[in-house]
Design a protein around this motif. Sequence first.
Motif, short mmCIF file in Angstrom:
data_model
loop_
_atom_site.label_atom_id
_atom_site.label_comp_id
_atom_site.label_asym_id
_atom_site.label_seq_id
_atom_site.Cartn_x
_atom_site.Cartn_y
_atom_site.Cartn_z
N ALA A 62 0.94 -1.11 0.16
CA ALA A 62 -0.02 -0.06 0.09
C ALA A 62 0.83 1.29 0.13
O ALA A 62 0.40 2.19 -0.69
N THR A 63 1.87 1.10 0.72
CA THR A 63 2.99 2.23 0.63
C THR A 63 3.51 2.76 -0.58
O THR A 63 3.56 3.69 -1.32
N GLU A 64 4.02 1.35 -1.35
CA GLU A 64 4.45 1.83 -2.78
C GLU A 64 3.33 2.40 -3.70
O GLU A 64 3.44 3.07 -4.59
N GLU A 65 1.95 1.74 -3.51
CA GLU A 65 1.20 2.05 -4.47
C GLU A 65 0.70 3.57 -4.15
O GLU A 65 0.54 4.48 -5.09
N ARG A 66 0.69 4.09 -2.83
CA ARG A 66 0.47 5.32 -2.54
C ARG A 66 1.52 6.44 -3.31
O ARG A 66 1.25 7.33 -3.75
N LEU A 67 2.76 5.88 -3.04
CA LEU A 67 3.77 6.70 -3.59
C LEU A 67 3.83 6.75 -4.93
O LEU A 67 3.99 7.90 -5.73
N ARG A 68 3.31 5.96 -5.88
CA ARG A 68 3.11 5.75 -7.10
C ARG A 68 1.96 6.67 -7.65
O ARG A 68 2.10 7.40 -8.62
N GLN A 69 0.84 6.64 -6.91
CA GLN A 69 -0.18 7.58 -7.29
C GLN A 69 -0.29 9.00 -7.10
O GLN A 69 -0.57 10.01 -7.60
N GLU A 70 0.52 9.28 -5.72
CA GLU A 70 0.35 10.55 -5.17
C GLU A 70 1.71 11.23 -5.18
O GLU A 70 1.89 12.63 -5.11
N GLY A 71 2.83 10.40 -5.45
CA GLY A 71 4.17 10.93 -5.23
C GLY A 71 4.54 11.80 -6.60
O GLY A 71 4.00 11.76 -7.77
N LYS A 72 5.59 12.39 -6.59
CA LYS A 72 6.17 12.99 -7.68
C LYS A 72 7.65 12.71 -8.16
O LYS A 72 8.40 13.29 -8.63
N GLY A 73 7.90 11.38 -7.93
CA GLY A 73 9.08 10.89 -8.24
C GLY A 73 10.13 10.55 -7.40
O GLY A 73 9.92 10.35 -6.10
N ALA A 74 11.50 10.63 -7.91
CA ALA A 74 12.74 10.49 -7.14
C ALA A 74 12.70 11.26 -5.92
O ALA A 74 12.33 12.44 -5.95
N GLY A 75 13.07 10.59 -4.77
CA GLY A 75 13.29 11.47 -3.61
C GLY A 75 12.01 11.34 -2.51
O GLY A 75 12.22 11.72 -1.31
N GLU A 76 10.97 10.83 -3.33
CA GLU A 76 9.73 10.78 -2.14
C GLU A 76 10.10 9.77 -1.19
O GLU A 76 10.68 8.84 -1.22
N VAL A 77 9.39 10.11 -0.14
CA VAL A 77 9.54 9.18 1.36
C VAL A 77 8.22 8.71 1.86
O VAL A 77 7.21 9.81 2.06
#
Length: 300
Positions: A62-77
Amino acid sequence: PGGGERERPRRSEAAVGSLAARLQLTTGLQTMGSAAQSQTKQSQQAVRLVHHPLFANLDYKATEERLRQEGKGAGEVLIRPSSKGPDHLTITWAFQDRWFKHISVQEKGKRPGDIGLGSQLYILEDDLAGDMFSDLDEIFSRYIEPMNDYVSTMVKHRCFLAGSVEEVEAAMRQQLAERPNRIPYFIRFEPTLPGYFTLTWLSLNVNSQNPVKKDLIAVRPYGYKLRGETFARPSELIEWFKRITEAAARAAAQNQPVVQQAAPLTSMRKTRFSSNSAANYTNTVYTAPLPAQPAPPPHR
């Protein structure tokens, strides 16, 4: 790498706030209900009471999915509970867009069964053994943010080539065909290891059964690690690589054993990492210029 120590806390606060806003995160209390409902039977992470804008009660998928959906690319945590128990956390770091490294953190300074955050945090990596962090903001400023800087610097370097392993090797073979007396080399991503680059080159030995050579480059919060040496800048790493490959070529031509050469020691600086933990961590970054050494074959 850029910016002084005095600038980093201010940069880190702004960076954490920006990350949290882009990811639309809430505090631990606000996410507990929805996160608990989304966990599957296979996920054994306990719901944690951690108040931080980058924390979420999610499992790794679920963490990876949220980063894929809402993140802005490299460096997100995102920081999440760990399957190791209530005295551990996991940092999910986007080394590149949609490509994640999961980093284990051990918590100390808390009572058994406490679902809050420990007062002493340790990143479970061998080269950081004994280096303590007091909170998640310090982990972000001293660990994540420097690595983001080093990644960004590397991908902007002239020797970095984006693309698959096959594409990079094809580019080296093309360079060798155009300039047969020069060793072609590039730095690329290592697709099997997030958090690593690969320095790859072609041997000029026409009899070599495996002409493609490579070395892993680890991105660390204090620099780039290659063959046990640490470098502050990609250019210093490349110059050192040239020196040892030229020495290897000379030794091969003279039928002599190859001797590993250490990075130059005439000038060094303490890392940002070692400044806060000199008693526990003594790594140095070598920054001395390399002397010019004429030796065949030349590099590009």
